[in-house]
Design a protein around this motif. Sequence first.
Motif, PDB file in Angstrom:
ATOM      1  N   LEU A  54      15.340 -12.682  75.644  1.00 32.05           N
ATOM      2  CA  LEU A  54      14.226 -13.221  74.856  1.00 32.05           C
ATOM      3  C   LEU A  54      13.003 -13.346  75.767  1.00 32.05           C
ATOM      4  O   LEU A  54      13.096 -13.947  76.846  1.00 32.05           O
ATOM      5  CB  LEU A  54      14.593 -14.584  74.273  1.00 32.05           C
ATOM      6  CG  LEU A  54      13.545 -15.261  73.399  1.00 32.05           C
ATOM      7  CD1 LEU A  54      13.242 -14.412  72.164  1.00 32.05           C
ATOM      8  CD2 LEU A  54      14.022 -16.639  72.973  1.00 32.05           C
ATOM      9  N   PHE A  55      11.881 -12.787  75.330  1.00 32.26           N
ATOM     10  CA  PHE A  55      10.665 -12.721  76.156  1.00 32.26           C
ATOM     11  C   PHE A  55      10.992 -12.085  77.515  1.00 32.26           C
ATOM     12  O   PHE A  55      10.523 -12.524  78.566  1.00 32.26           O
ATOM     13  CB  PHE A  55      10.028 -14.097  76.359  1.00 32.26           C
ATOM     14  CG  PHE A  55       9.797 -14.866  75.092  1.00 32.26           C
ATOM     15  CD1 PHE A  55       8.975 -14.355  74.098  1.00 32.26           C
ATOM     16  CD2 PHE A  55      10.405 -16.091  74.880  1.00 32.26           C
ATOM     17  CE1 PHE A  55       8.755 -15.060  72.919  1.00 32.26           C
ATOM     18  CE2 PHE A  55      10.199 -16.799  73.706  1.00 32.26           C
ATOM     19  CZ  PHE A  55       9.372 -16.276  72.731  1.00 32.26           C
ATOM     20  N   SER A  56      11.818 -11.066  77.475  1.00 35.19           N
ATOM     21  CA  SER A  56      12.422 -10.497  78.676  1.00 35.19           C
ATOM     22  C   SER A  56      11.418  -9.997  79.695  1.00 35.19           C
ATOM     23  O   SER A  56      11.538 -10.286  80.889  1.00 35.19           O
ATOM     24  CB  SER A  56      13.346  -9.340  78.311  1.00 35.19           C
ATOM     25  OG  SER A  56      14.326  -9.761  77.431  1.00 35.19           O
ATOM     26  N   ARG A  57      10.458  -9.211  79.247  1.00 40.62           N
ATOM     27  CA  ARG A  57       9.519  -8.629  80.208  1.00 40.62           C
ATOM     28  C   ARG A  57       8.726  -9.711  80.942  1.00 40.62           C
ATOM     29  O   ARG A  57       8.577  -9.662  82.158  1.00 40.62           O
ATOM     30  CB  ARG A  57       8.581  -7.644  79.524  1.00 40.62           C
ATOM     31  CG  ARG A  57       9.278  -6.361  79.101  1.00 40.62           C
ATOM     32  CD  ARG A  57       8.288  -5.424  78.398  1.00 40.62           C
ATOM     33  NE  ARG A  57       8.938  -4.285  77.817  1.00 40.62           N
ATOM     34  CZ  ARG A  57       9.009  -3.083  78.393  1.00 40.62           C
ATOM     35  NH1 ARG A  57       8.453  -2.878  79.567  1.00 40.62           N
ATOM     36  NH2 ARG A  57       9.619  -2.091  77.796  1.00 40.62           N
ATOM     37  N   SER A  58       8.238 -10.680  80.210  1.00 43.20           N
ATOM     38  CA  SER A  58       7.481 -11.774  80.833  1.00 43.20           C
ATOM     39  C   SER A  58       8.373 -12.612  81.742  1.00 43.20           C
ATOM     40  O   SER A  58       7.982 -12.962  82.861  1.00 43.20           O
ATOM     41  CB  SER A  58       6.860 -12.671  79.766  1.00 43.20           C
ATOM     42  OG  SER A  58       5.958 -11.943  78.981  1.00 43.20           O
ATOM     43  N   ALA A  59       9.566 -12.953  81.253  1.00 42.86           N
ATOM     44  CA  ALA A  59      10.494 -13.760  82.056  1.00 42.86           C
ATOM     45  C   ALA A  59      10.886 -13.028  83.334  1.00 42.86           C
ATOM     46  O   ALA A  59      10.950 -13.634  84.413  1.00 42.86           O
ATOM     47  CB  ALA A  59      11.733 -14.113  81.235  1.00 42.86           C
ATOM     48  N   CYS A  60      11.125 -11.727  83.236  1.00 44.46           N
ATOM     49  CA  CYS A  60      11.490 -10.942  84.423  1.00 44.46           C
ATOM     50  C   CYS A  60      10.330 -10.849  85.403  1.00 44.46           C
ATOM     51  O   CYS A  60      10.527 -10.919  86.628  1.00 44.46           O
ATOM     52  CB  CYS A  60      11.959  -9.544  84.021  1.00 44.46           C
ATOM     53  SG  CYS A  60      13.619  -9.514  83.334  1.00 44.46           S
ATOM     54  N   PHE A  61       9.118 -10.713  84.895  1.00 45.19           N
ATOM     55  CA  PHE A  61       7.957 -10.634  85.781  1.00 45.19           C
ATOM     56  C   PHE A  61       7.780 -11.948  86.542  1.00 45.19           C
ATOM     57  O   PHE A  61       7.549 -11.949  87.758  1.00 45.19           O
ATOM     58  CB  PHE A  61       6.700 -10.288  84.975  1.00 45.19           C
ATOM     59  CG  PHE A  61       5.496 -10.061  85.833  1.00 45.19           C
ATOM     60  CD1 PHE A  61       5.343  -8.877  86.536  1.00 45.19           C
ATOM     61  CD2 PHE A  61       4.507 -11.027  85.937  1.00 45.19           C
ATOM     62  CE1 PHE A  61       4.228  -8.661  87.351  1.00 45.19           C
ATOM     63  CE2 PHE A  61       3.393 -10.820  86.735  1.00 45.19           C
ATOM     64  CZ  PHE A  61       3.251  -9.626  87.442  1.00 45.19           C
ATOM     65  N   ILE A  62       7.901 -13.058  85.844  1.00 44.61           N
ATOM     66  CA  ILE A  62       7.772 -14.364  86.488  1.00 44.61           C
ATOM     67  C   ILE A  62       8.918 -14.579  87.480  1.00 44.61           C
ATOM     68  O   ILE A  62       8.712 -15.078  88.592  1.00 44.61           O
ATOM     69  CB  ILE A  62       7.711 -15.493  85.443  1.00 44.61           C
ATOM     70  CG1 ILE A  62       6.433 -15.353  84.599  1.00 44.61           C
ATOM     71  CG2 ILE A  62       7.778 -16.868  86.105  1.00 44.61           C
ATOM     72  CD1 ILE A  62       6.411 -16.209  83.350  1.00 44.61           C
ATOM     73  N   ALA A  63      10.139 -14.184  87.083  1.00 46.91           N
ATOM     74  CA  ALA A  63      11.297 -14.317  87.974  1.00 46.91           C
ATOM     75  C   ALA A  63      11.121 -13.467  89.231  1.00 46.91           C
ATOM     76  O   ALA A  63      11.529 -13.870  90.324  1.00 46.91           O
ATOM     77  CB  ALA A  63      12.579 -13.933  87.242  1.00 46.91           C
ATOM     78  N   SER A  64      10.507 -12.306  89.088  1.00 49.41           N
ATOM     79  CA  SER A  64      10.237 -11.457  90.247  1.00 49.41           C
ATOM     80  C   SER A  64       9.323 -12.184  91.230  1.00 49.41           C
ATOM     81  O   SER A  64       9.571 -12.188  92.444  1.00 49.41           O
ATOM     82  CB  SER A  64       9.598 -10.142  89.800  1.00 49.41           C
ATOM     83  OG  SER A  64       9.271  -9.337  90.902  1.00 49.41           O
ATOM     84  N   GLY A  65       8.288 -12.807  90.717  1.00 51.51           N
ATOM     85  CA  GLY A  65       7.393 -13.588  91.571  1.00 51.51           C
ATOM     86  C   GLY A  65       8.088 -14.785  92.193  1.00 51.51           C
ATOM     87  O   GLY A  65       7.862 -15.110  93.370  1.00 51.51           O
ATOM     88  N   LEU A  66       8.952 -15.435  91.427  1.00 53.10           N
ATOM     89  CA  LEU A  66       9.722 -16.570  91.943  1.00 53.10           C
ATOM     90  C   LEU A  66      10.592 -16.137  93.116  1.00 53.10           C
ATOM     91  O   LEU A  66      10.655 -16.812  94.146  1.00 53.10           O
ATOM     92  CB  LEU A  66      10.590 -17.162  90.824  1.00 53.10           C
ATOM     93  CG  LEU A  66      11.584 -18.243  91.217  1.00 53.10           C
ATOM     94  CD1 LEU A  66      10.861 -19.513  91.638  1.00 53.10           C
ATOM     95  CD2 LEU A  66      12.542 -18.521  90.073  1.00 53.10           C
ATOM     96  N   SER A 112      11.108  -5.825  84.225  1.00 51.88           N
ATOM     97  CA  SER A 112       9.856  -6.147  83.532  1.00 51.88           C
ATOM     98  C   SER A 112       9.124  -4.871  83.127  1.00 51.88           C
ATOM     99  O   SER A 112       8.416  -4.853  82.126  1.00 51.88           O
ATOM    100  CB  SER A 112       8.965  -7.045  84.386  1.00 51.88           C
ATOM    101  OG  SER A 112       8.371  -6.342  85.442  1.00 51.88           O
ATOM    102  N   VAL A 113       9.301  -3.805  83.882  1.00 52.77           N
ATOM    103  CA  VAL A 113       8.650  -2.528  83.570  1.00 52.77           C
ATOM    104  C   VAL A 113       9.449  -1.744  82.526  1.00 52.77           C
ATOM    105  O   VAL A 113       8.888  -1.247  81.549  1.00 52.77           O
ATOM    106  CB  VAL A 113       8.475  -1.683  84.853  1.00 52.77           C
ATOM    107  CG1 VAL A 113       8.018  -0.272  84.527  1.00 52.77           C
ATOM    108  CG2 VAL A 113       7.501  -2.359  85.807  1.00 52.77           C
ATOM    109  N   PHE A 114      10.767  -1.643  82.726  1.00 48.09           N
ATOM    110  CA  PHE A 114      11.591  -0.777  81.868  1.00 48.09           C
ATOM    111  C   PHE A 114      12.118  -1.472  80.621  1.00 48.09           C
ATOM    112  O   PHE A 114      12.585  -0.817  79.699  1.00 48.09           O
ATOM    113  CB  PHE A 114      12.754  -0.192  82.674  1.00 48.09           C
ATOM    114  CG  PHE A 114      12.289   0.746  83.742  1.00 48.09           C
ATOM    115  CD1 PHE A 114      11.690   1.956  83.422  1.00 48.09           C
ATOM    116  CD2 PHE A 114      12.416   0.411  85.079  1.00 48.09           C
ATOM    117  CE1 PHE A 114      11.245   2.816  84.404  1.00 48.09           C
ATOM    118  CE2 PHE A 114      11.971   1.268  86.071  1.00 48.09           C
ATOM    119  CZ  PHE A 114      11.385   2.470  85.733  1.00 48.09           C
ATOM    120  N   GLY A 115      12.064  -2.779  80.565  1.00 48.80           N
ATOM    121  CA  GLY A 115      12.461  -3.505  79.375  1.00 48.80           C
ATOM    122  C   GLY A 115      13.895  -3.989  79.422  1.00 48.80           C
ATOM    123  O   GLY A 115      14.649  -3.668  80.332  1.00 48.80           O
ATOM    124  N   PRO A 116      14.278  -4.752  78.395  1.00 47.47           N
ATOM    125  CA  PRO A 116      15.565  -5.451  78.402  1.00 47.47           C
ATOM    126  C   PRO A 116      16.759  -4.616  77.948  1.00 47.47           C
ATOM    127  O   PRO A 116      17.887  -5.050  78.065  1.00 47.47           O
ATOM    128  CB  PRO A 116      15.332  -6.601  77.425  1.00 47.47           C
ATOM    129  CG  PRO A 116      14.369  -6.034  76.441  1.00 47.47           C
ATOM    130  CD  PRO A 116      13.467  -5.132  77.253  1.00 47.47           C
TER     131      PRO A 116
END
Length: 132
Positions: free
Chosen positions: A68-80, A117-121
């Motif tokens: 759910l909200f995968s791309r955004s969550a993955c992008f934020i997790a990458s930064g984390l 985040s680039v390729f999707g969930p």
Amino acid sequence: MTQLNSTTQSATLSLLRVVSGYLLLVHGTAKILGVPKLEMFTNLPVLSLYGAAGILELILGALILVGLFSRSACFIASGLCAAAYFIGHADSTSILLPLTNGGEAAVLFCFMFLGLSVFGPGRFSIDALLQK
């Protein structure tokens, strides 16, 4: 082989997302909920850098796990995970040597989440269901 890759790519992305989301979630549960109990996270103040990271790991890990909200969550997790590496592992003598500073997992998570985040969930996600 190209046809095999195109037909299995979405399912493989889903598997990668589920496993990586679960692993991030478990980091958060260890820090915030004490499950599994790890000595290094015992009596961890929630209002600390580790506590904030644990809360983010719980929320982002759950979102990534279910897709759910995968791309955004993955992008934020990458930064984390990038921040975790530079704050918790890298020092001036070993910044480019994650093997020597214990930061391999943080680096792998960082780039795995960036790729998701680039390729999707993948097709087995709440995001994919909502798109239909």
